[in-house]
Motif scaffolding. Sequence first.
Motif, PDB file in Angstrom:
ATOM      1  N   GLY A 178       0.920  -1.058  -0.127  1.00 16.39           N
ATOM      2  CA  GLY A 178      -0.016   0.179  -0.019  1.00 16.39           C
ATOM      3  C   GLY A 178       0.858   1.318   0.107  1.00 16.39           C
ATOM      4  N   VAL A 179       2.014   1.176   0.563  1.00 13.61           N
ATOM      5  CA  VAL A 179       2.870   2.253   0.939  1.00 13.61           C
ATOM      6  C   VAL A 179       3.465   2.352  -0.588  1.00 13.61           C
ATOM      7  N   PHE A 180       4.070   1.396  -1.056  1.00 18.31           N
ATOM      8  CA  PHE A 180       4.440   1.431  -2.241  1.00 18.31           C
ATOM      9  C   PHE A 180       3.658   2.212  -3.491  1.00 18.31           C
ATOM     10  N   ALA A 181       2.478   1.675  -3.422  1.00 15.70           N
ATOM     11  CA  ALA A 181       1.296   2.268  -4.332  1.00 15.70           C
ATOM     12  C   ALA A 181       1.310   3.860  -3.913  1.00 15.70           C
ATOM     13  N   ALA A 182       1.292   4.327  -2.747  1.00 19.32           N
ATOM     14  CA  ALA A 182       1.130   5.747  -2.591  1.00 19.32           C
ATOM     15  C   ALA A 182       2.388   6.415  -2.882  1.00 19.32           C
ATOM     16  N   VAL A 183       3.670   5.934  -2.714  1.00 19.10           N
ATOM     17  CA  VAL A 183       4.898   6.320  -3.166  1.00 19.10           C
ATOM     18  C   VAL A 183       4.992   6.627  -4.622  1.00 19.10           C
ATOM     19  N   GLU A 184       4.801   5.577  -5.522  1.00 20.48           N
ATOM     20  CA  GLU A 184       4.790   5.523  -6.769  1.00 20.48           C
ATOM     21  C   GLU A 184       3.779   6.801  -7.333  1.00 20.48           C
ATOM     22  N   ARG A 185       2.646   6.721  -6.790  1.00 23.15           N
ATOM     23  CA  ARG A 185       1.567   7.916  -7.552  1.00 23.15           C
ATOM     24  C   ARG A 185       2.135   9.059  -7.018  1.00 23.15           C
ATOM     25  N   ALA A 186       2.882   9.385  -5.836  1.00 22.23           N
ATOM     26  CA  ALA A 186       3.196  10.727  -5.754  1.00 22.23           C
ATOM     27  C   ALA A 186       4.469  11.161  -6.453  1.00 22.23           C
ATOM     28  N   SER A 187       5.368  10.076  -6.807  1.00 24.11           N
ATOM     29  CA  SER A 187       6.682  10.412  -7.441  1.00 24.11           C
ATOM     30  C   SER A 187       6.516  10.958  -8.896  1.00 24.11           C
ATOM     31  N   SER A 188       7.560  11.839  -9.128  1.00 23.41           N
ATOM     32  CA  SER A 188       7.393  12.475 -10.448  1.00 23.41           C
ATOM     33  C   SER A 188       8.285  11.497 -11.523  1.00 23.41           C
ATOM     34  N   SER A 189       8.900  10.431 -10.905  1.00 27.56           N
ATOM     35  CA  SER A 189       9.650   9.540 -11.846  1.00 27.56           C
ATOM     36  C   SER A 189       9.520   8.138 -11.131  1.00 27.56           C
ATOM     37  N   PRO A 190       8.390   7.502 -11.162  1.00 29.58           N
ATOM     38  CA  PRO A 190       8.047   6.405 -10.366  1.00 29.58           C
ATOM     39  C   PRO A 190       8.752   5.255 -10.917  1.00 29.58           C
ATOM     40  N   LEU A 191       9.224   3.961 -10.335  1.00 31.93           N
ATOM     41  CA  LEU A 191       9.783   2.979 -10.642  1.00 31.93           C
ATOM     42  C   LEU A 191       8.730   2.224 -11.537  1.00 31.93           C
ATOM     43  N   MET A 192       7.598   2.088 -11.104  1.00 30.69           N
ATOM     44  CA  MET A 192       6.326   1.286 -11.764  1.00 30.69           C
ATOM     45  C   MET A 192       5.209   2.190 -12.173  1.00 30.69           C
ATOM     46  N   ASP A 193       5.029   2.419 -13.246  1.00 31.30           N
ATOM     47  CA  ASP A 193       3.821   3.448 -13.485  1.00 31.30           C
ATOM     48  C   ASP A 193       2.783   2.536 -13.362  1.00 31.30           C
ATOM     49  N   LEU A 194       1.938   2.622 -12.046  1.00 32.76           N
ATOM     50  CA  LEU A 194       0.809   1.808 -12.022  1.00 32.76           C
ATOM     51  C   LEU A 194      -0.174   2.229 -12.846  1.00 32.76           C
ATOM     52  N   ARG A 195      -0.390   2.988 -13.778  1.00 32.28           N
ATOM     53  CA  ARG A 195      -1.342   3.157 -14.747  1.00 32.28           C
ATOM     54  C   ARG A 195      -1.370   2.040 -15.643  1.00 32.28           C
ATOM     55  N   MET A 196      -0.127   1.569 -15.489  1.00 35.89           N
ATOM     56  CA  MET A 196       0.129   0.320 -16.628  1.00 35.89           C
ATOM     57  C   MET A 196      -1.099  -0.888 -16.032  1.00 35.89           C
ATOM     58  N   PHE A 197      -1.466  -0.845 -14.759  1.00 32.83           N
ATOM     59  CA  PHE A 197      -2.382  -1.861 -14.320  1.00 32.83           C
ATOM     60  C   PHE A 197      -3.774  -1.834 -14.436  1.00 32.83           C
ATOM     61  N   THR A 198      -4.232  -0.418 -15.340  1.00 30.21           N
ATOM     62  CA  THR A 198      -5.379  -0.115 -15.860  1.00 30.21           C
ATOM     63  C   THR A 198      -5.514  -0.869 -17.287  1.00 30.21           C
ATOM     64  N   ARG A 199      -4.274  -1.203 -17.928  1.00 27.24           N
ATOM     65  CA  ARG A 199      -4.342  -1.837 -19.127  1.00 27.24           C
ATOM     66  C   ARG A 199      -4.640  -3.525 -19.025  1.00 27.24           C
ATOM     67  N   ARG A 200      -5.674  -3.828 -19.520  1.00 27.64           N
ATOM     68  CA  ARG A 200      -6.227  -5.196 -19.388  1.00 27.64           C
ATOM     69  C   ARG A 200      -4.989  -6.333 -19.937  1.00 27.64           C
ATOM     70  N   PRO A 201      -4.399  -6.097 -20.834  1.00 28.67           N
ATOM     71  CA  PRO A 201      -3.464  -7.067 -21.527  1.00 28.67           C
ATOM     72  C   PRO A 201      -2.019  -7.051 -20.538  1.00 28.67           C
ATOM     73  N   VAL A 202      -1.918  -5.937 -20.025  1.00 31.66           N
ATOM     74  CA  VAL A 202      -0.661  -5.849 -19.030  1.00 31.66           C
ATOM     75  C   VAL A 202      -0.973  -6.633 -17.802  1.00 31.66           C
ATOM     76  N   VAL A 203      -2.436  -6.681 -17.227  1.00 29.57           N
ATOM     77  CA  VAL A 203      -2.801  -7.271 -16.075  1.00 29.57           C
ATOM     78  C   VAL A 203      -2.822  -8.851 -16.265  1.00 29.57           C
ATOM     79  N   ALA A 204      -3.310  -9.044 -17.616  1.00 31.78           N
ATOM     80  CA  ALA A 204      -3.410 -10.545 -18.015  1.00 31.78           C
ATOM     81  C   ALA A 204      -1.936 -11.286 -18.202  1.00 31.78           C
ATOM     82  N   GLY A 205      -1.316 -10.279 -18.804  1.00 36.83           N
ATOM     83  CA  GLY A 205       0.229 -11.017 -19.202  1.00 36.83           C
ATOM     84  C   GLY A 205       0.966 -11.087 -17.637  1.00 36.83           C
TER      85      GLY A 205
END
Length: 477
Positions: free
Chosen positions: A254-281
């Motif tokens: 949960g803290v990781f997700a909050a840090v990534e959303r607040a970061s200007s250069s996140p390690l993992m773009d959590l918006r990728m998990f709104t893409r169904r093919p990425v979640v499925a893969g």
Amino acid sequence: MSHHEAATHHESPEQRPPADPRRWTALTLICLAQFMLILDVTVVNVALPDMAADLDLGRTTLTWVVTAYTLCFGGLMLLGGRLADALGARRTLLAGLAVFTAASLATGLATSGTALLGGRIAQGVGAALLSPAALAIVTTTFHGPERNRALGIWSAIGAAGSAAGVLLGGILTDGPGWQWVFYVNVPVGVLVLIALPAVVAHRPPRPARLDLPGALLVTAGTGALIYGLVEAGDSGWSGPATLLPLAAAIVLYGVFAAVERASSSPLMDLRMFTRRPVVAGSFLMLIATALLIAFFFLGSVYLQHVRGLSPMRTGLVFLPVAAATALGAHLGSRTVGKLGSRTTAVTGMTVAALGTVPLAWFLDGGGVGTVLLPGFVVASFGIGAVFVTATTTALAMIDHHEAGLASGVVNTFHEVGGSIGVAVVSTAAAAGIERGAVSGFTTAFAVCAIGAAVSALAALALVPTGKPQMSGGMHAH
């Protein structure tokens, strides 16, 4: 542009720099280094019983010998990619290779479980630096059709490394001893360290901000998850020693997700998990790796601990399993294009479940050649098809400019999946690993069968129906 995005970037012919005459030599050396990293995921499995006997290791420590490496490899891989951008890919690759080689020597010299685990963690850190930097060099050194060929060779290294790992693990453990599954990396690492600077050009690094908190949080969260899963084998699922680490994992994620959303250069773009093919893969990659590495782990301990096979014979038993995985991947790459991702994924998972069923119900009375090996071969054939579906779905069914980001996510799930799979089956098979009771192993295989069957149903709902169009080679390591 990140190292992953480089893999999907296409220049026009006039934009391309002149081809480097040393590029194929460089690819050979880089693939040799990558081969060691993949080898080290499976090479230890066959050596586990000998390690346990020599160093007096219990089930928990034995499990961490496998998971500590894949946990650090997967958890820190995205940070390794960012370091390759910030410091330069060649510099990061050589640093990672130096760490991995030194850690391999230290692991082989280990005289206690603590030293062994420390070495495995350091190997994972080295691998997380080396692998994304190596892929970045491959994708920036080759251009046009040559790049697809180079990426195809890179992808083949993954399957070959896993297969060679079980056989080499058996040969070395039976021969000079389990320490040599680590020592063998040292001369290869030194050779590549000496030769590589002469054939890989230094390119100036690109400015990149490092998300160190994100990397530490996601690795710590996954570590807590694995600790809780392993501890359940001793303390039960309702014990504080199990529930507290699992709760900590949820908090850390949960803290990781909050840090990534607040970061200007996140390690993992959590918006990728709104893409169904990425979640499925990512889901398919997690489950497929969890099942395959779990098979290697359970099979190695069962064959030597219960059946009394030598490490060498155990390694030979797994060769058809590795071949079946490669064949499944080959056929899967064809059926994905003809039948679509969903059909291939569901069929592959169903085959994996059907192959595992005999291991759960008939292992006690059956022979290695009549129950265990056929079950493993059928299951791994299905898993091979799922591997290809995972990568092609995530990379070919999203926008071209996002394929690099998706590649990083899927590769992370690849390594972390192996850690979680081993942790779960270690707990399910606790009685088998500690006391040699066959019932422990059948319970663990039943968990695998149910997991594959449930994943087949989940794939039916999760995986898109389209036929992916691959624009380049595979981008998984």
